[in-house]
Design a protein around this motif. Structure first.
Motif, PDB file in Angstrom:
ATOM      1  N   GLN A 132     -36.542  56.838 -42.727  1.00 10.43           N
ATOM      2  CA  GLN A 132     -36.719  58.293 -42.748  1.00 10.43           C
ATOM      3  C   GLN A 132     -35.675  58.959 -43.626  1.00 10.43           C
ATOM      4  O   GLN A 132     -35.989  59.848 -44.428  1.00 10.43           O
ATOM      5  N   LEU A 136     -36.223  61.182 -47.038  1.00  2.67           N
ATOM      6  CA  LEU A 136     -35.689  62.541 -47.161  1.00  2.67           C
ATOM      7  C   LEU A 136     -34.741  62.667 -48.350  1.00  2.67           C
ATOM      8  O   LEU A 136     -34.689  63.715 -49.003  1.00  2.67           O
ATOM      9  N   LEU A 139     -36.935  63.001 -51.345  1.00  2.08           N
ATOM     10  CA  LEU A 139     -37.476  64.359 -51.381  1.00  2.08           C
ATOM     11  C   LEU A 139     -36.413  65.363 -51.799  1.00  2.08           C
ATOM     12  O   LEU A 139     -36.686  66.288 -52.577  1.00  2.08           O
ATOM     13  N   GLY A 140     -35.185  65.177 -51.306  1.00  4.21           N
ATOM     14  CA  GLY A 140     -34.107  66.091 -51.659  1.00  4.21           C
ATOM     15  C   GLY A 140     -33.803  66.083 -53.144  1.00  4.21           C
ATOM     16  O   GLY A 140     -33.542  67.129 -53.747  1.00  4.21           O
ATOM     17  N   GLU A 227     -41.134  72.380 -50.600  1.00  2.00           N
ATOM     18  CA  GLU A 227     -40.272  71.502 -49.804  1.00  2.00           C
ATOM     19  C   GLU A 227     -40.775  71.401 -48.371  1.00  2.00           C
ATOM     20  O   GLU A 227     -40.830  70.296 -47.791  1.00  2.00           O
ATOM     21  N   ASN A 228     -41.150  72.525 -47.790  1.00  2.00           N
ATOM     22  CA  ASN A 228     -41.662  72.501 -46.412  1.00  2.00           C
ATOM     23  C   ASN A 228     -42.954  71.699 -46.314  1.00  2.00           C
ATOM     24  O   ASN A 228     -43.140  70.909 -45.381  1.00  2.00           O
ATOM     25  N   GLU A 231     -42.168  67.975 -46.611  1.00  2.00           N
ATOM     26  CA  GLU A 231     -41.574  67.439 -45.392  1.00  2.00           C
ATOM     27  C   GLU A 231     -42.652  67.152 -44.341  1.00  2.00           C
ATOM     28  O   GLU A 231     -42.597  66.135 -43.642  1.00  2.00           O
ATOM     29  N   GLU A 232     -43.628  68.043 -44.246  1.00  2.00           N
ATOM     30  CA  GLU A 232     -44.729  67.806 -43.297  1.00  2.00           C
ATOM     31  C   GLU A 232     -45.539  66.577 -43.696  1.00  2.00           C
ATOM     32  O   GLU A 232     -45.908  65.757 -42.835  1.00  2.00           O
ATOM     33  N   ALA A 234     -44.453  64.075 -45.468  1.00  2.00           N
ATOM     34  CA  ALA A 234     -43.607  62.891 -45.260  1.00  2.00           C
ATOM     35  C   ALA A 234     -43.656  62.441 -43.806  1.00  2.00           C
ATOM     36  O   ALA A 234     -43.690  61.230 -43.520  1.00  2.00           O
ATOM     37  N   GLU A 235     -43.662  63.392 -42.875  1.00  3.83           N
ATOM     38  CA  GLU A 235     -43.763  63.031 -41.459  1.00  3.83           C
ATOM     39  C   GLU A 235     -45.071  62.313 -41.167  1.00  3.83           C
ATOM     40  O   GLU A 235     -45.114  61.339 -40.394  1.00  3.83           O
TER      41      GLU A 235
END
Length: 248
Positions: A132, A136, A139-140, A227-228, A231-232, A234-235
């Motif tokens: 995880q 992240l 993604l960052g 980004e939001n 992140e969703e 990626a989850e």
């Protein structure tokens, strides 16, 4: 006493309207009595062309502003980062651990989602929190790269007013030099014309700075929205990978 209190808002509004309308009424009366007092129309294009070197620099900056805006509008399209139904395609592949199929999806449509999916599969067998964190981190870095491309807007917003102010100061120096050379012979009209040409550069700098600030915050919010969303997604991919790990 109560009557005066009740009438206070009405009287205040009347005074405000009177203060706003009085200058217009005076101008209308002056125009009626003296046609020569009509408002002079300013030829803004001609004024800008007479702005000198600073206006030329601002014109170059405006070209960069348009170019950066077009690039951002093209680069920040959601489909380039989150293609339609890509998550629905990748999730079953991750659940079954089909690395070759995920690589094929990435080669066919390289995007942030497929890179995250490849990262997840490349770390199979490692603890979930490490996978995880790795996703992240990926993604960052993607988001950081997007935010860095918004920096030119903030630079233009800071530099454009300074260029305009520089042009104004140069113009003011030239104006006072005219007064020094010609003295009272030139009259106030010559000084006023020179000052007007000098001030146009400040106006040009502000005209560039204001949309630059608006565009900077607009595209920054766009990046944060991406980004939001990422992140969703990626989850969702991580949950699919967890199912594959449980099955193993």
């Amino acid at each position: 006493m109560l009557t005066h209190i009740r009438n206070f808002p009405l009287r205040t509004a009347s005074l405000c309207w009177a203060a706003l309308l009085t200058p217009a009424a005076i101008r209308a009366r002056e125009t009626a009595t003296n046609p020569a007092s009509e408002v002079v129309e300013v030829n803004w294009l001609q004024e800008m062309l007479q702005g000198g070197g600073s206006m030329l620099a601002l014109a170059v900056v405006s070209v960069f502003l348009v170019a950066f805006t077009i690039e951002r509008l093209i680069s920040l399209r959601t489909g380039q980062f989150i293609p339609p139904k890509m998550t629905d395609t990748l999730a079953p592949l991750l659940a079954r651990g089909e690395e070759e199929a995920v690589n094929a999806q990435h080669n066919e449509n390289p995007c942030t989602l497929t890179r995250m999916a490849r990262r997840i599969l490349s770390q199979r067998g490692e603890p979930f929190h490490e996978v995880q964190q790795s996703v992240l981190d990926l993604l960052g870095r993607e988001i950081s790269r997007l935010e860095q491309r918004n920096v030119p807007f903030s630079v233009i917003a800071a530099v454009a007013p300074l260029l305009g102010l520089l042009g104004t100061m140069i113009g003011m120096i030239e104006s006072f030099k005219l007064v020094e050379v010609f003295g009272d012979e030139g009259g106030a009209s010559m000084l006023a014309g020179s000052i007007s040409k000098a001030l146009i550069t400040t106006a040009g700098g502000l005209v560039l700075a204001i949309p630059s600030v608006i565009l900077y915050y607009t595209f920054r919010n766009k990046v944060h929205g991406l980004e939001n969303r990422l992140e969703e997604e990626a989850e969702t991919l991580l949950r699919a990978a967890c199912k594959q790990k449980v099955q193993d």
